[in-house]
Design a protein around this motif. Sequence first.
Motif, PDB file in Angstrom:
ATOM      1  N   ALA A 138       0.030  41.129  57.466  1.00 17.75           N
ATOM      2  CA  ALA A 138       1.318  41.709  57.101  1.00 17.75           C
ATOM      3  C   ALA A 138       2.283  41.598  58.283  1.00 17.75           C
ATOM      4  O   ALA A 138       1.942  41.959  59.415  1.00 17.75           O
ATOM      5  CB  ALA A 138       1.129  43.165  56.706  1.00 17.75           C
ATOM      6  N   ILE A 139       3.464  41.098  58.032  1.00 16.18           N
ATOM      7  CA  ILE A 139       4.480  40.940  59.076  1.00 16.18           C
ATOM      8  C   ILE A 139       5.374  42.175  59.079  1.00 16.18           C
ATOM      9  O   ILE A 139       5.867  42.604  58.028  1.00 16.18           O
ATOM     10  CB  ILE A 139       5.324  39.682  58.817  1.00 16.18           C
ATOM     11  N   LYS A 140       5.587  42.733  60.237  1.00 11.63           N
ATOM     12  CA  LYS A 140       6.439  43.912  60.338  1.00 11.63           C
ATOM     13  C   LYS A 140       7.903  43.520  60.164  1.00 11.63           C
ATOM     14  O   LYS A 140       8.334  42.467  60.616  1.00 11.63           O
ATOM     15  CB  LYS A 140       6.234  44.605  61.684  1.00 11.63           C
ATOM     16  N   ARG A 141       8.631  44.404  59.509  1.00 12.64           N
ATOM     17  CA  ARG A 141      10.033  44.144  59.206  1.00 12.64           C
ATOM     18  C   ARG A 141      10.849  43.907  60.474  1.00 12.64           C
ATOM     19  O   ARG A 141      11.666  42.989  60.530  1.00 12.64           O
ATOM     20  CB  ARG A 141      10.618  45.327  58.421  1.00 12.64           C
ATOM     21  N   ASP A 142      10.651  44.733  61.495  1.00  8.74           N
ATOM     22  CA  ASP A 142      11.469  44.610  62.705  1.00  8.74           C
ATOM     23  C   ASP A 142      11.230  43.276  63.417  1.00  8.74           C
ATOM     24  O   ASP A 142      12.149  42.711  64.026  1.00  8.74           O
ATOM     25  CB  ASP A 142      11.229  45.791  63.656  1.00  8.74           C
ATOM     26  N   ILE A 143      10.003  42.763  63.310  1.00 10.99           N
ATOM     27  CA  ILE A 143       9.723  41.459  63.923  1.00 10.99           C
ATOM     28  C   ILE A 143      10.483  40.366  63.181  1.00 10.99           C
ATOM     29  O   ILE A 143      11.100  39.486  63.797  1.00 10.99           O
ATOM     30  CB  ILE A 143       8.201  41.174  63.902  1.00 10.99           C
ATOM     31  N   ALA A 144      10.476  40.424  61.827  1.00  7.75           N
ATOM     32  CA  ALA A 144      11.188  39.426  61.031  1.00  7.75           C
ATOM     33  C   ALA A 144      12.689  39.472  61.308  1.00  7.75           C
ATOM     34  O   ALA A 144      13.338  38.434  61.473  1.00  7.75           O
ATOM     35  CB  ALA A 144      10.918  39.658  59.545  1.00  7.75           C
ATOM     36  N   GLU A 145      13.247  40.676  61.398  1.00  9.56           N
ATOM     37  CA  GLU A 145      14.679  40.812  61.670  1.00  9.56           C
ATOM     38  C   GLU A 145      15.033  40.249  63.043  1.00  9.56           C
ATOM     39  O   GLU A 145      16.059  39.578  63.202  1.00  9.56           O
ATOM     40  CB  GLU A 145      15.088  42.282  61.575  1.00  9.56           C
TER      41      GLU A 145
END
Length: 459
Positions: A2-9
């Motif tokens: 699962a990829i964390k949202r803050d990393i993607a942003e």
Amino acid sequence: MAIKRDIAEKLMSGKGNLIGSSFSVIPDGYLGLVENNSGRHLAVVCGEKSEWNKAWKGAEFETADEHKKIKIGIFPLNPNNAALVRRLIGWAAPSSCGVNGISVAFSDWLGVVNSQQPNLFVHKQIKPVLVDYTPEYSNLLQRNFLEAMDTATWSVLSSGYKGGWAANAAGLKTEEEIVKALLYGYSGIGVDCSDKIDCAVEELSVEESEKRFGELDKDFKEAIDKSYLDAEFQVGDVKIKFEEKALHRMVLEFGQAIMFLQNMYKDYLDDTPWDLDFEVDLSRCDKALTPQEHYFLANELKRAAVKFDTLCVNANTFKKEMEENLAYHAGIAKAFDYRMSFADTALAFDDLAAVAKSFHQRVNFKLTHVLWLAALQTIAKTDGTLLKQIAEKAGLQVPEAGELTFEKEAGRAFAAAYDKMLGCEEGKEKLPVREAVEKEIGLYEANLEALVNGFIRRL
């Protein structure tokens, strides 16, 4: 993984200015729109083993520097990627309107992506039909139906609007046009049967029309007479009666149109795997339906098991008939459970609330020229030279910006002359209208907001 949202942003923001409203969850990752010096792009962040990695086209994924199992790709806004966005994000795809409620439809002739238009319908009990596109527009503007759909997709994604929108392929006359619209994922199909109506029948004498009717199958003739004569049909608070000779003319006049609609419906629209609006389009017919003709058409389609959601007429052509027989037409639409749809609404109706109320809040208003008029207002305020060229091409006087409204004669003239201004003449360069509007996108969105809100307030 699962990829964390803050990393993607963070990864997307490293590629340009992330449009926060577009940031969305997709299987195995996220996507969003970013803007940088080379324009607007689609950013996709996903796991290295995502099944969608090879589906995005136009660029390659790269491995994130600090996260070896995460990939990021910056992709162009092309048709393949727009189709994927519609597939992976439910609210970014069009959906049907059904037979209840109010909707307003727009015809986009320039293909300008903007994030303002969808959000004008937040918390409104009105569904926007962001695409109302016809083969006529496609041929004139050299833009196909898929381009119109993609423009709306990118506009919705950039706005983050989750309230639902529709896309109607209108004015379709051939099987090929219907199949293409279905393949492109349109949520509404409008079949134009205007040229199937034999208006020449109205010029026949009683003797001539009766002779032609007499040549039809005996059992069919008896069934028609038995169905409609010597009876009253209750629609709402009024009743409809048929006269024999007038009924026979209707059979001759509308028979081919009814058969055409029945065939198109049975062959292509009866059993689609998704909800679809079917629009019977009479907007290019020069005559307005009488109450008897309206009832006859609706009833014969029902008897043929044709389920349609809207009956589209031209507001200018139908206006006088509506004023004289409104209760009949509203009653018929309610009795047969479909909405009325009015083309060229802005050029005909002043009181939209009254029209909507008369049709029990079940109506579609086509604001055909609104986006075009917003574009003209933008050019009038920023590029006088281009405005002069546009006016010359249409053979009109150069207007002031304040004259480009539906209330002014100049505004109505410029709205109606879009074909002369935007058409591609052989041997002549196309005027850079779209480029001029995109250069002033903020002003265009402000003009559009003012025009659209003017109509929304009336509802």
